[in-house]
Scaffold this active site. Sequence first.
Site, PDB file in Angstrom:
ATOM      1  N   LYS A  40      68.199  -0.909  27.030  1.00 45.99           N
ATOM      2  CA  LYS A  40      68.457  -1.684  25.831  1.00 45.99           C
ATOM      3  C   LYS A  40      69.726  -1.209  25.135  1.00 45.99           C
ATOM      4  O   LYS A  40      70.304  -1.920  24.332  1.00 45.99           O
ATOM      5  CB  LYS A  40      67.293  -1.524  24.829  1.00 45.99           C
ATOM      6  CG  LYS A  40      65.948  -1.978  25.344  1.00 45.99           C
ATOM      7  CD  LYS A  40      64.891  -1.660  24.250  1.00 45.99           C
ATOM      8  CE  LYS A  40      63.490  -1.817  24.807  1.00 45.99           C
ATOM      9  NZ  LYS A  40      62.491  -1.315  23.848  1.00 45.99           N
ATOM     10  N   GLY A  41      70.145   0.021  25.424  1.00 44.87           N
ATOM     11  CA  GLY A  41      71.168   0.686  24.634  1.00 44.87           C
ATOM     12  C   GLY A  41      72.476  -0.060  24.436  1.00 44.87           C
ATOM     13  O   GLY A  41      73.130   0.088  23.408  1.00 44.87           O
ATOM     14  N   GLU A  96      77.732  -0.016  29.608  1.00 47.91           N
ATOM     15  CA  GLU A  96      76.746   1.015  29.262  1.00 47.91           C
ATOM     16  C   GLU A  96      76.964   1.484  27.829  1.00 47.91           C
ATOM     17  O   GLU A  96      78.080   1.436  27.316  1.00 47.91           O
ATOM     18  CB  GLU A  96      76.939   2.225  30.187  1.00 47.91           C
ATOM     19  CG  GLU A  96      75.956   2.323  31.324  1.00 47.91           C
ATOM     20  CD  GLU A  96      74.576   2.841  30.902  1.00 47.91           C
ATOM     21  OE1 GLU A  96      74.171   2.679  29.734  1.00 47.91           O
ATOM     22  OE2 GLU A  96      73.905   3.402  31.777  1.00 47.91           O
ATOM     23  N   ASP A  97      75.917   1.986  27.218  1.00 52.52           N
ATOM     24  CA  ASP A  97      76.069   2.592  25.900  1.00 52.52           C
ATOM     25  C   ASP A  97      76.685   3.981  26.025  1.00 52.52           C
ATOM     26  O   ASP A  97      77.639   4.321  25.343  1.00 52.52           O
ATOM     27  CB  ASP A  97      74.724   2.653  25.149  1.00 52.52           C
ATOM     28  CG  ASP A  97      73.599   3.289  25.967  1.00 52.52           C
ATOM     29  OD1 ASP A  97      73.797   3.598  27.153  1.00 52.52           O
ATOM     30  OD2 ASP A  97      72.506   3.473  25.406  1.00 52.52           O
ATOM     31  N   ASP A 100      75.864   9.952  30.632  1.00 52.06           N
ATOM     32  CA  ASP A 100      75.515  11.362  30.436  1.00 52.06           C
ATOM     33  C   ASP A 100      75.569  12.055  31.799  1.00 52.06           C
ATOM     34  O   ASP A 100      76.641  12.462  32.248  1.00 52.06           O
ATOM     35  CB  ASP A 100      74.119  11.414  29.792  1.00 52.06           C
ATOM     36  CG  ASP A 100      73.663  12.813  29.412  1.00 52.06           C
ATOM     37  OD1 ASP A 100      74.510  13.712  29.345  1.00 52.06           O
ATOM     38  OD2 ASP A 100      72.453  13.006  29.178  1.00 52.06           O
ATOM     39  N   LYS A 128      80.024  11.042  27.795  1.00 49.32           N
ATOM     40  CA  LYS A 128      79.572  12.383  27.398  1.00 49.32           C
ATOM     41  C   LYS A 128      79.552  13.259  28.650  1.00 49.32           C
ATOM     42  O   LYS A 128      78.658  13.165  29.471  1.00 49.32           O
ATOM     43  CB  LYS A 128      78.179  12.282  26.766  1.00 49.32           C
ATOM     44  CG  LYS A 128      77.738  13.536  26.069  1.00 49.32           C
ATOM     45  CD  LYS A 128      76.505  13.323  25.203  1.00 49.32           C
ATOM     46  CE  LYS A 128      75.242  13.193  26.018  1.00 49.32           C
ATOM     47  NZ  LYS A 128      74.031  13.120  25.158  1.00 49.32           N
ATOM     48  N   PHE A 149      72.968  14.994  21.258  1.00 54.39           N
ATOM     49  CA  PHE A 149      72.216  13.759  21.477  1.00 54.39           C
ATOM     50  C   PHE A 149      72.558  12.782  20.362  1.00 54.39           C
ATOM     51  O   PHE A 149      72.443  13.088  19.179  1.00 54.39           O
ATOM     52  CB  PHE A 149      70.704  14.029  21.518  1.00 54.39           C
ATOM     53  CG  PHE A 149      69.962  12.869  22.102  1.00 54.39           C
ATOM     54  CD1 PHE A 149      69.873  12.714  23.483  1.00 54.39           C
ATOM     55  CD2 PHE A 149      69.403  11.909  21.281  1.00 54.39           C
ATOM     56  CE1 PHE A 149      69.218  11.619  24.039  1.00 54.39           C
ATOM     57  CE2 PHE A 149      68.740  10.803  21.824  1.00 54.39           C
ATOM     58  CZ  PHE A 149      68.650  10.668  23.205  1.00 54.39           C
ATOM     59  N   ASP A 156      69.223   5.038  21.098  1.00 53.91           N
ATOM     60  CA  ASP A 156      67.951   5.401  20.476  1.00 53.91           C
ATOM     61  C   ASP A 156      67.519   6.823  20.766  1.00 53.91           C
ATOM     62  O   ASP A 156      68.009   7.475  21.688  1.00 53.91           O
ATOM     63  CB  ASP A 156      66.836   4.496  21.004  1.00 53.91           C
ATOM     64  CG  ASP A 156      66.420   4.881  22.427  1.00 53.91           C
ATOM     65  OD1 ASP A 156      67.303   4.984  23.300  1.00 53.91           O
ATOM     66  OD2 ASP A 156      65.217   5.106  22.658  1.00 53.91           O
ATOM     67  N   ARG A 162      68.195   2.566  16.672  1.00 52.75           N
ATOM     68  CA  ARG A 162      69.134   1.643  17.334  1.00 52.75           C
ATOM     69  C   ARG A 162      69.904   0.787  16.327  1.00 52.75           C
ATOM     70  O   ARG A 162      71.020   0.369  16.567  1.00 52.75           O
ATOM     71  CB  ARG A 162      68.387   0.694  18.275  1.00 52.75           C
ATOM     72  CG  ARG A 162      67.801   1.354  19.506  1.00 52.75           C
ATOM     73  CD  ARG A 162      67.397   0.270  20.518  1.00 52.75           C
ATOM     74  NE  ARG A 162      66.466   0.757  21.519  1.00 52.75           N
ATOM     75  CZ  ARG A 162      66.808   1.380  22.630  1.00 52.75           C
ATOM     76  NH1 ARG A 162      68.068   1.602  22.902  1.00 52.75           N
ATOM     77  NH2 ARG A 162      65.900   1.775  23.497  1.00 52.75           N
TER      78      ARG A 162
HETATM   79  P1  IMP Z   1      72.462   9.233  32.629  1.00 48.30           P
HETATM   80  O1  IMP Z   1      71.777   8.611  33.799  1.00 48.30           O
HETATM   81  O2  IMP Z   1      72.037  10.658  32.444  1.00 48.30           O
HETATM   82  O3  IMP Z   1      73.956   9.088  32.633  1.00 48.30           O
HETATM   83  O4  IMP Z   1      71.862   8.541  31.356  1.00 48.30           O
HETATM   84  C1  IMP Z   1      72.345   7.387  30.862  1.00 48.30           C
HETATM   85  C2  IMP Z   1      71.376   6.768  29.883  1.00 48.30           C
HETATM   86  O5  IMP Z   1      70.621   7.745  29.171  1.00 48.30           O
HETATM   87  C3  IMP Z   1      72.150   6.022  28.838  1.00 48.30           C
HETATM   88  O6  IMP Z   1      72.356   4.702  29.229  1.00 48.30           O
HETATM   89  C4  IMP Z   1      71.262   6.146  27.625  1.00 48.30           C
HETATM   90  O7  IMP Z   1      70.330   5.095  27.612  1.00 48.30           O
HETATM   91  C5  IMP Z   1      70.546   7.459  27.801  1.00 48.30           C
HETATM   92  N1  IMP Z   1      71.230   8.536  27.043  1.00 48.30           N
HETATM   93  C6  IMP Z   1      71.978   9.550  27.524  1.00 48.30           C
HETATM   94  N2  IMP Z   1      72.470  10.336  26.551  1.00 48.30           N
HETATM   95  C7  IMP Z   1      72.025   9.793  25.391  1.00 48.30           C
HETATM   96  C8  IMP Z   1      72.228  10.118  23.995  1.00 48.30           C
HETATM   97  O8  IMP Z   1      72.917  11.069  23.595  1.00 48.30           O
HETATM   98  N3  IMP Z   1      71.602   9.294  23.097  1.00 48.30           N
HETATM   99  C9  IMP Z   1      70.855   8.227  23.468  1.00 48.30           C
HETATM  100  N4  IMP Z   1      70.658   7.868  24.750  1.00 48.30           N
HETATM  101  C10 IMP Z   1      71.230   8.651  25.700  1.00 48.30           C
HETATM  102 MG    MG Z   2      71.110   3.199  28.595  1.00 45.91          MG
END
Ligand code: IMP
Ligand code: MG
Length: 174
Positions: A40-41, A96-97, A100, A128, A149, A156, A162
């Site tokens: 949803k982000g 993407e939002d 990470d 990030k 975070f 969220d 959100r």
């Molecule tokens: P990844 O697979 O670890 O890159 O995670 C990506 C997803 O994790 C993002 O699309 C977010 O939905 C969630 N996410 C990662 N870091 C954060 C954060 O700092 N705040 C909120 N959601 C996060």
């Molecule tokens: Mg996401």
Amino acid sequence: MPELIPVLSETDIETSVSRIADRISNDYKNQKPLVIGVLKGAFIFLADLLRKLAIETQVDFISVSSYGSGTETSGKVSITKDIRMDVANRHILIVEDIVDSGITLQFLINRFQKAGAASVRICTLIDKKERRQTDVRIDYACHEIAEGFLVGYGLDYAENYRHLPAIYHLKFNE
Ligand code: IMP
Ligand code: MG
């Protein structure tokens, strides 16, 4: 209660989204990309970004889960709502939002490439890098944030925050 520390203001976001929208409009001239928002982000970012683009686009959404309700990825990605459009021979722009670990993105890129996309690029509101575990290439990033975070503007924590128009660091006080 966790503390909300301001990181990006509404103006910071508006400025960076406009800048990225100009680059995308320039790069995709005459291509009508299929923009795929990751729910949803990304819903607020995608809505603002699309309205600033000077090109034609089509839009679809995908929903994936890897976090449960915590703040760290479980490493296992599953699709909870798939796209409905065909990606074969299309130029795909994933929105993407926040990136990470990069595990979610790597999963999506592989999937769209396997399905025959003509190209796959990535646009994220926040890059990030602190916990990156893959070598995904991010084509368009509005902001680079070192750590923490983050919540607000679609992001969220356990489905909260959100709606906030700006971005905050969520600080847990022990
Ligand atoms: P990844 O697979 O670890 O890159 O995670 C990506 C997803 O994790 C993002 O699309 C977010 O939905 C969630 N996410 C990662 N870091 C954060 C954060 O700092 N705040 C909120 N959601 C996060
Ligand atoms: Mg996401």
